[in-house]
Enzyme design. Structure first.
Site, PDB file in Angstrom:
ATOM      1  N   LYS A 117       0.661  -1.130  -0.123  1.00  0.00           N
ATOM      2  CA  LYS A 117       0.019  -0.208  -0.002  1.00  0.00           C
ATOM      3  C   LYS A 117       0.991   1.181   0.047  1.00  0.00           C
ATOM      4  CE  LYS A 117      -0.496   0.237   5.222  1.00  0.00           C
ATOM      5  NZ  LYS A 117      -1.219   0.241   6.123  1.00  0.00           N
ATOM      6  N   TYR A 157      13.920  31.583   3.039  1.00  0.00           N
ATOM      7  CA  TYR A 157      12.511  32.200   3.268  1.00  0.00           C
ATOM      8  C   TYR A 157      12.384  32.626   4.891  1.00  0.00           C
ATOM      9  CZ  TYR A 157      10.521  31.128  -1.383  1.00  0.00           C
ATOM     10  OH  TYR A 157      10.089  31.008  -2.664  1.00  0.00           O
TER      11      TYR A 157
END
Length: 829
Positions: free
Chosen positions: A496, A724
């Site tokens: 999965k 940033y």
């Protein structure tokens, strides 16, 4: 030609009992030990090997249907009486029988045989010896790294009367193994490369390991080794059986050595080595600069001198040594193609191995082979390409593109769609690359043909961050957990979340090839993708959404039923599909304490009645999930869960007239609660090399490595902000590297501002500033680095657990959050 063997001859050699049809007297040519091999015929004989994890006897029927008629078995099964054309040899131990046969075969030859052992470098030395000696000898050698108790006899079986030299490698992992390999190889010339830590856990001390390896040379006439390795030298002095062996030593320290290395000059791309041999100065130059390659080259130099190759020829061939591709790579290609890149060496043995790997891939039906000339010293070139053509047909290749003057001369031999070009340049200029789509493409070329140019054109373009998946390690981990369960217990493997980030159908292909019993996905679209990629294993879907139930039925996916609501939705869907003829397999989930999904104890009676009332429902399994199987602090709770599951599941199983499987163990549970294996267990994160419990850690191999590169390096002054929001400032004049991996690729943003560390040239480089969407910045101050250098996020040396801990999360999350835009490269050694 090959030594001729009939089934009666082989039975006499291995001391076996002949059973079955007595009419066939075909000469045996090839030995099969793996039922998945594509090239099978009545001239094959299958040895049904038995291991802790598998039993070759289970595949006799399938091989008979493929055309195999001869079998060596340790137990005869009554249902084989129906195989009227089959003939069996019954022995006590099939592996020992194979080894006995290879000993007999080896003893039919009196040619020089080079036997190589050591901790590292065996395969490289073997392949370089082939490159150096091939112009002078017709050589047989071990395919790739066939150096085990099974690989060695298969290698020796390849010996033919046309061979004039054999080169075999031998590897061991525990005491007592080398004596068997010595009888099989019986080298006339020995070489021990070095001694390291590999497989050291099975030896009490390094001297024991050296003594064991030296047993390979018990009957050797000559032995080559590095005199400077005092441990090996001491071992040789201890070994009474080597007292009459001619020793050939090389040394950088002792002038008394046969080959005294006087100097080595390393430049940017090559190394020149000067030595004294027989009181004469000789020299070689190799296109490598690392110490391991230098050591390997000197080993080869020594063997070539011993075999009488001229100094001039050795020097010329050393200049042209090529790197040994120890792995083939699986990559995403253009136009929905899958590329298998094995483009750095080409010989008949490695071609067969690469074609077998291509046949593991089920995502495309169409298979294309791009193959260069094979630069082998064959006396009969026509026979070589006739063999290749038969191999290509037998392995199911649809289209071959031949590149080179030699292969083109024999184009008529190939009975498939074909095109031929004189050289790589003409292929690149004339062939329409865009015509290749929706297929698996195998690149197999000698180094001089520069197939990396073709590989570059065929690869899907992606940025420089790469997730590497080691399929050998994945199989190792699969087999490790398989060894922990009973032979009758089935293994369900979770793929999965895009195979825990490692890829869906790519991982499923490997699991299908290695006989996993079941796969599990989270959602229906994951299962449908696997079906479209050719995966035929049963697949359980853990979260069957209402909107996907019909698609699940058509794709033979098996839903987990955890509530009456989803049961009702499935029954409604079944009632609306008139074409269903067989009952739908379902898996009932019980809640035994996880309190996530599943039926409670007070719902069991109603559940049984509802399912039994619908003939279109077939209960394939009943299962539950352990909440803390990896944590000893909660063992009492775990045992309570198991006890409740035993009681509830037993009630369900007894309510149906057909067998119903049960499973509750996850990865941690497999290792810690063996008593609760039931009919099946579920393997998840352990497959990918992450150990939920500490005791498994030393036995698992790293499967996944995340790597990037340095896009740019810049110098900035003290007290400059980086990134940033100006969250980080330099405290000194600094060197900053920009790496093209960001939070959109799966790098946790929480690792910014010094919390996380990446690795450059094995040095820690702290992440500085906020992590951006597509990149991050690292502090390279004090680290020797240049643009384009490799950057490690995590790998075997710098494990994923460390970066997960720094991110205050678990390895599961790190793996599953890696974006699909990160290029996946699968490799198999």
């Amino acid at each position: 030609m090959q030594q001729q063997y009939t089934i009666s001859h082989i039975a006499n050699i291995i001391g076996g009992e002949l059973l079955g049809n007595t009419q066939h007297h075909v000469a045996i040519q090839d030995i099969i030990t793996d039922s998945r091999q594509q090239l099978v015929s009545q001239k094959n004989i299958f040895f049904a090997l038995v291991s802790k994890r598998n039993d070759g006897h289970n595949y006799v029927e399938a091989l008979y249907e493929k055309g195999v008629r001869y079998f060596v078995v340790s137990a005869y099964r009554p249902n084989w009486d129906k195989f009227s054309e089959a003939r069996f040899i019954r022995v006590n131990d099939t592996l020992e029988a194979l080894q006995t046969l290879s000993v007999w075969h080896r003893n039919q030859f009196e040619i020089p045989v080079v036997g190589i052992t050591g901790s590292n470098g065996k395969t490289v030395v073997k392949e370089w010896l082939f490159q150096i000696l091939e112009p002078d000898f017709q050589i047989v050698r071990s395919p790739k790294s066939y150096n085990s108790q099974l690989g060695v006899p298969l290698s020796v079986w390849q010996m033919k009367t046309s061979n004039r030299l054999a080169i075999f490698e031998a590897g061991i992992s525990m005491p007592g193994e080398m004596q068997k390999l010595q009888k099989i190889i019986r080298p006339t010339i020995g070489l021990i490369t070095n001694i390291g830590t590999a497989h050291g856990e099975n030896f009490s001390k390094v001297e024991q390991k050296i003594d064991e390896k030296l047993k390979l040379f018990k009957e050797s006439e000559k032995l080559v080794y590095c005199f400077d390795d005092k441990r090996i030298h001491s071992g040789i002095q201890r070994a009474d059986f080597l007292k009459n062996t001619q020793l050939f030593t090389w040394s950088k320290q002792s002038k008394a050595a046969n080959l005294y290395i006087r100097s080595q000059q390393v430049s940017s791309q090559q190394t020149t080595i000067e030595a004294i041999y027989k009181q004469k100065t000789i020299q070689i130059t190799i296109p490598f600069t690392d110490e391991a390659s230098i050591e390997n080259a000197i080993h080869c130099w020594s063997i070539a001198l011993l075999l009488g190759v001229s100094e001039q020829a050795i020097a010329e061939r050393m200049k042209n040594l090529t790197g040994i591709a120890m792995r083939l790579e699986l990559k995403a290609g253009i136009n929905n193609c899958t590329i298998i890149d094995d483009s750095y060496n080409s010989d008949i043995n490695s071609l067969a191995i690469a074609l077998d790997f291509m046949n593991q891939q089920q995502q495309h039906k169409y298979k294309t082979l791009i193959l260069s000339d094979m630069l082998q010293n064959e006396n009969n070139e026509s026979a070589l390409y006739n063999h290749i053509a038969r191999l290509v047909s037998a392995k199911g290749v649809d289209f071959i593109i031949g590149i080179g003057e030699s292969i083109g001369k024999y184009s008529d031999y190939f009975a498939v769609k074909k095109l031929f070009y004189q050289n790589t340049e003409s292929f690149l200029s004339e062939f329409q690359i865009e015509s290749l789509h929706d297929q698996t493409i195998l690149l197999k070329g000698s180094r001089v043909f520069e197939f990396e140019r073709i590989s570059s054109l065929l690869q899907e373009k992606a940025h420089e961050t790469v997730l590497e998946i080691n399929l050998n390690s994945l199989v190792h981990n699969l087999n490790y957990y398989r060894s922990k369960i009973n032979t009758e217990t089935k293994l369900m493997v979770l793929v999965k979340a895009f195979g825990y980030g490692s890829g869906g159908f790519e991982i499923a292909n490997v699991l299908q090839f290695h006989h996993a019993d079941y796969l599990t996905v989270a959602y229906a679209d994951e299962g449908i993708e696997l079906r479209q990629a050719g995966i035929k294993l049963p697949i359980m879907v853990m979260n069957p959404e209402e909107s996907a139930l019909e698609a699940m039925i058509y794709n033979q996916l098996e839903p987990e039923i955890f509530s009456f609501r989803i049961l009702e939705k499935l029954e409604q869907t079944l009632s609306q599909i008139a074409s269903i003829e067989q009952p739908i397999k379902i898996h009932l989930k019980l809640d035994t304490g996880m309190h996530r999904l599943g039926f409670d104890e007070n719902q069991i009676d109603l559940l049984i009645n509802r399912v039994k009332a619908n003939p279109m429902l077939h209960v394939q399994s009943v299962f539950s999930h352990l909440a803390a199987s990896d944590n000893p602090e909660h063992d009492t709770f775990t045992k309570t869960q198991i006890a409740l599951f035993e009681r509830l599941s037993k009630k369900i199983v007894q309510s149906f007239s057909y067998p119903v499987m049960r499973h509750i163990l996850n990865t941690g549970g497999i290792s810690r609660f063996a008593e609760a294996q039931y009919e099946m267990v579920r393997l998840g994160i352990g497959l990918y090399g992450v150990a939920p419990i500490p005791s498994d850690k030393n036995y698992l191999e790293t499967v996944v490595s995340l790597k990037s590169t340095l896009s740019q390096i810049k110098k900035i002054d003290t007290n400059e902000s980086v990134g940033y929001n100006r969250q980080s400032y330099t405290k000194r004049a600094s060197v900053i590297g920009v790496v093209p991996i960001g939070y959109a690729d799966g790098l946790p943003r929480s690792l910014g501002n010094g919390k996380g560390t990446l690795w450059v040239n094995n040095m820690p480089a702290p992440i500085i500033g906020n992590i951006c969407m597509d990149m991050c910045m690292i502090d390279l101050t004090g680290i020797e680095a240049k643009e384009g250098d490799l950057v490690i996020v995590f790998n075997k040396t710098h494990p994923i657990e460390a970066i997960a801990e720094a991110s205050e999360t678990i390895p599961y999350e790190i793996l599953t959050r890696i974006s699909r835009r990160v290029k996946r490269v699968y490799f198999q050694e």
